[in-house]
Design a protein around this motif. Structure first.
Motif, short mmCIF file in Angstrom:
data_model
loop_
_atom_site.label_atom_id
_atom_site.label_comp_id
_atom_site.label_asym_id
_atom_site.label_seq_id
_atom_site.Cartn_x
_atom_site.Cartn_y
_atom_site.Cartn_z
N GLN A 1 14.84 1.02 -8.34
CA GLN A 1 15.53 1.00 -9.64
C GLN A 1 14.56 1.17 -10.80
N ARG A 2 13.36 0.56 -10.64
CA ARG A 2 12.30 0.74 -11.64
C ARG A 2 11.00 0.95 -10.89
N GLU A 3 10.20 1.91 -11.37
CA GLU A 3 8.91 2.19 -10.75
C GLU A 3 7.82 2.12 -11.81
N PHE A 4 6.65 1.63 -11.39
CA PHE A 4 5.55 1.40 -12.31
C PHE A 4 4.29 2.05 -11.76
N ALA B 1 21.52 -6.90 0.43
CA ALA B 1 21.65 -8.20 -0.24
C ALA B 1 22.05 -8.07 -1.70
N ARG B 2 22.15 -6.84 -2.19
CA ARG B 2 22.49 -6.58 -3.60
C ARG B 2 21.49 -7.25 -4.53
N VAL B 3 20.23 -7.03 -4.22
CA VAL B 3 19.12 -7.55 -5.02
C VAL B 3 18.36 -6.36 -5.58
N PRO B 4 17.97 -6.39 -6.86
CA PRO B 4 17.20 -5.27 -7.42
C PRO B 4 15.89 -5.04 -6.68
N TYR B 5 15.52 -3.77 -6.54
CA TYR B 5 14.30 -3.38 -5.86
C TYR B 5 13.44 -2.59 -6.85
N TRP B 6 12.30 -3.19 -7.23
CA TRP B 6 11.33 -2.53 -8.10
C TRP B 6 10.08 -2.23 -7.28
N ALA B 7 9.28 -1.26 -7.74
CA ALA B 7 8.11 -0.88 -6.93
C ALA B 7 6.97 -0.38 -7.81
N LEU B 8 5.78 -0.66 -7.35
CA LEU B 8 4.57 -0.07 -7.92
C LEU B 8 4.29 1.22 -7.17
N ARG B 9 4.26 2.32 -7.85
CA ARG B 9 4.02 3.62 -7.23
C ARG B 9 2.77 4.23 -7.89
N ARG B 10 1.61 3.79 -7.42
CA ARG B 10 0.34 4.23 -7.99
C ARG B 10 0.17 5.73 -7.80
N HIS C 1 0.83 -1.20 0.00
CA HIS C 1 0.00 0.00 0.00
C HIS C 1 0.87 1.25 0.00
N PRO C 2 0.42 2.33 -0.66
CA PRO C 2 1.22 3.56 -0.67
C PRO C 2 1.52 4.12 0.72
N TYR C 3 0.78 3.69 1.74
CA TYR C 3 1.01 4.18 3.10
C TYR C 3 1.81 3.18 3.95
N ALA C 4 2.27 2.10 3.34
CA ALA C 4 3.08 1.12 4.07
C ALA C 4 4.54 1.55 4.03
N ALA C 5 4.82 2.73 4.56
CA ALA C 5 6.14 3.34 4.42
C ALA C 5 7.23 2.52 5.08
#
Length: 241
Positions: free
Chosen positions: A224-227, A88-97, A71-75
């Motif tokens: 790194q990428r946002e959708f 962990a040097r793992v890519p972090y992608w996110a949905l940013r509605r 959720h957008p409020y799950a900061a």
């Protein structure tokens, strides 16, 4: 999708993404709400123990990509995920509605937290809360001149001055109009979640001339990428690495 994905979810968008994932992937839920039974991917319920615990999980489970569709409020969850991915040097992608935008006829009262909500609704008698579970912790503080209607995902015992409705969107304008009228709602309290599933309440508030006490979004970490939509994410996750 060959790289193993950890999908952090709990929203309708996250569920839509989870339904496209195969059995090697993991869909993580905090534990609130119902666990879907129609998924091919693994489902993990519960926390990780902060950023450090999540970083250990990423290494132990051989996760190659974390996708944050919380959720957008799950900061706090998002902040932990970003820190864990960096460690962990793992890519972090996110949905940013995208957030909702006030229309010319809207009467939005912007607040930053629960104290602001309480102050903003003080002149009103019949607020509708659409903030999730947070108002349930304040049922003993309902002022005697108010009666609250609280809509959240899980059933909860009733209260002398509050009505708790367990319901999950999407909600229609006709349904919201009926609720507002039946419950004599005079102010709506909302998070600026964005998306179409729960936007009808804002259209009905506008139509009925009701104010909306809107909680501002918390700052979220960059990715790194946002959708902007679940479909954009689904298309990208088809070939994630």
């Amino acid at each position: 999708m060959t790289a193993r994905i950890l999908l952090l979810g709990g929203t309708g968008d996250a569920l839509a993404i989870a339904r496209t994932l195969g059995p090697q992937h993991v869909y993580s839920l905090a534990g609130l709400g119902r666990v879907p039974a129609d998924l091919a991917c693994a489902v993990r319920v519960g926390g990780f123990g902060g950023a450090e615990g999540l970083a250990r999980f990423l290494a132990d489970a051989n996760i190659a990509l974390v996708f944050d569709a919380t959720h957008p409020y799950a900061a706090q969850i998002s902040a932990n995920a970003a820190r864990a991915c960096m460690a962990a040097r793992v890519p972090y992608w996110a949905l940013r509605r995208a957030p909702w935008q006030a229309q010319p006829a809207d009467d939005w009262r912007m607040v930053s937290g629960w104290t602001g909500v309480v102050e903003a609704i003080a002149p009103f008698a019949r607020p509708l809360f659409t903030l999730g579970r947070e108002p349930l912790a304040h049922l003993n503080d309902v002022p005697p001149q108010q009666h609250w209607t609280i809509r959240c995902l899980e059933a909860h015992p009733g209260h002398a001055r509050a009505r708790i409705i367990d319901a999950r969107g999407p909600f229609t304008a006709d349904g919201e109009r009926a609720l507002f009228t039946e419950a004599c709602i005079d102010v709506v309290v909302s998070k600026n979640s964005g998306g179409a599933a729960t936007e009808a309440k804002l259209a009905v508030a506008r139509e009925m001339g009701l104010p909306v006490v809107m909680m501002q979004r918390p700052p979220l970490p960059g990715a790194q990428r946002e959708f902007a939509s679940a479909q954009e994410a689904i298309d990208a996750l088809a070939h994630p690495i």
